[in-house]
Scaffold this motif. Structure first.
Motif, PDB file in Angstrom:
ATOM      1  N   ARG A  45       0.840  -1.180   0.000  1.00 24.53           N
ATOM      2  CA  ARG A  45       0.000   0.000   0.000  1.00 24.53           C
ATOM      3  C   ARG A  45       0.888   1.247   0.000  1.00 24.53           C
ATOM      4  N   GLU A  46       0.504   2.236  -0.810  1.00 25.85           N
ATOM      5  CA  GLU A  46       1.314   3.441  -0.931  1.00 25.85           C
ATOM      6  C   GLU A  46       0.459   4.691  -0.793  1.00 25.85           C
ATOM      7  N   LEU A  47       1.084   5.746  -0.324  1.00 22.50           N
ATOM      8  CA  LEU A  47       0.415   7.024  -0.204  1.00 22.50           C
ATOM      9  C   LEU A  47       0.142   7.603  -1.582  1.00 22.50           C
ATOM     10  N   VAL A  48      -1.062   8.137  -1.756  1.00 21.84           N
ATOM     11  CA  VAL A  48      -1.410   8.859  -2.981  1.00 21.84           C
ATOM     12  C   VAL A  48      -1.422  10.359  -2.704  1.00 21.84           C
ATOM     13  N   ALA A  49      -2.201  10.762  -1.704  1.00 22.23           N
ATOM     14  CA  ALA A  49      -2.310  12.181  -1.371  1.00 22.23           C
ATOM     15  C   ALA A  49      -2.878  12.333   0.029  1.00 22.23           C
ATOM     16  N   VAL A  50      -2.473  13.397   0.703  1.00 23.87           N
ATOM     17  CA  VAL A  50      -3.015  13.709   2.023  1.00 23.87           C
ATOM     18  C   VAL A  50      -3.349  15.186   2.091  1.00 23.87           C
ATOM     19  N   ILE A  51      -4.276  15.516   2.995  1.00 24.35           N
ATOM     20  CA  ILE A  51      -4.663  16.902   3.201  1.00 24.35           C
ATOM     21  C   ILE A  51      -4.883  17.108   4.699  1.00 24.35           C
ATOM     22  N   THR A  52      -4.344  18.190   5.220  1.00 26.58           N
ATOM     23  CA  THR A  52      -4.497  18.487   6.641  1.00 26.58           C
ATOM     24  C   THR A  52      -5.819  19.208   6.888  1.00 26.58           C
ATOM     25  N   SER A  53      -6.143  19.399   8.154  1.00 30.16           N
ATOM     26  CA  SER A  53      -7.369  20.103   8.484  1.00 30.16           C
ATOM     27  C   SER A  53      -7.326  21.541   7.998  1.00 30.16           C
ATOM     28  N   GLY A  54      -6.121  22.081   7.845  1.00 32.77           N
ATOM     29  CA  GLY A  54      -5.979  23.445   7.356  1.00 32.77           C
ATOM     30  C   GLY A  54      -5.919  23.559   5.846  1.00 32.77           C
ATOM     31  N   GLY A  55      -5.911  22.421   5.158  1.00 30.16           N
ATOM     32  CA  GLY A  55      -5.935  22.438   3.704  1.00 30.16           C
ATOM     33  C   GLY A  55      -4.587  22.241   3.027  1.00 30.16           C
ATOM     34  N   SER A  56      -3.535  22.029   3.788  1.00 27.98           N
ATOM     35  CA  SER A  56      -2.239  21.746   3.167  1.00 27.98           C
ATOM     36  C   SER A  56      -2.253  20.345   2.566  1.00 27.98           C
ATOM     37  N   THR A  57      -1.632  20.214   1.404  1.00 27.36           N
ATOM     38  CA  THR A  57      -1.680  18.945   0.686  1.00 27.36           C
ATOM     39  C   THR A  57      -0.282  18.413   0.378  1.00 27.36           C
ATOM     40  N   ASN A  58      -0.242  17.106   0.157  1.00 29.87           N
ATOM     41  CA  ASN A  58       0.996  16.455  -0.250  1.00 29.87           C
ATOM     42  C   ASN A  58       0.622  15.306  -1.174  1.00 29.87           C
ATOM     43  N   TYR A  59       1.414  15.130  -2.238  1.00 31.40           N
ATOM     44  CA  TYR A  59       1.095  14.120  -3.247  1.00 31.40           C
ATOM     45  C   TYR A  59       2.289  13.217  -3.511  1.00 31.40           C
TER      46      TYR A  59
END
Length: 120
Positions: A45-59
């Motif tokens: 399993r691999e990370l695709v994307a994440v988003i914090t409660s404040g809206g910061s994202t990582n892909y």
């Protein structure tokens, strides 16, 4: 009972688009980070994307410029807009959320997964 329910998977041709949704329900105090992961057959399993409660994202590098993660805090929902899909995007996609159920109750929840198949 806390649940993450995903929807929106399916079969699409290469170059097409899909939108995944994941709604969190139950006795939830705060939703921190939300994200999408995927697992292809025979792979981890691999990370695709994440988003914090404040809206910061990582892909993941493999999806940058093609996928967009967003969230609607009022609906406790996270979305993954996938465009320019490739056969290598074929996988089961899982929703993940870092939840506070109480002042000292922090848990990591997973959805049941939704299949995304991209045909060439």
């Amino acid at each position: 009972q806390v649940q993450l329910v995903e929807s929106g998977g399916g079969l699409v041709q290469a170059g097409g688009s899909l939108r995944l949704s994941c709604a969190a329900s139950g006795r939830i105090l705060i939703i921190n980070r939300m994200g999408w992961y995927r697992q292809a057959p025979g792979k981890q399993r691999e990370l695709v994307a994440v988003i914090t409660s404040g809206g910061s994202t990582n892909y993941a590098d493999s999806v940058k410029g093609r996928f967009t993660i967003s969230r609607d805090n009022a609906k406790n929902t996270v979305y993954l807009q996938m465009s320019s899909l490739k056969p290598e995007d074929t996988a089961v996609y899982y929703c993940n959320a870092d939840l506070m159920l109480g002042a000292n109750e922090r848990y990591d929840y997973w959805g049941q997964g939704t299949q995304v198949t991209v045909s060439s």
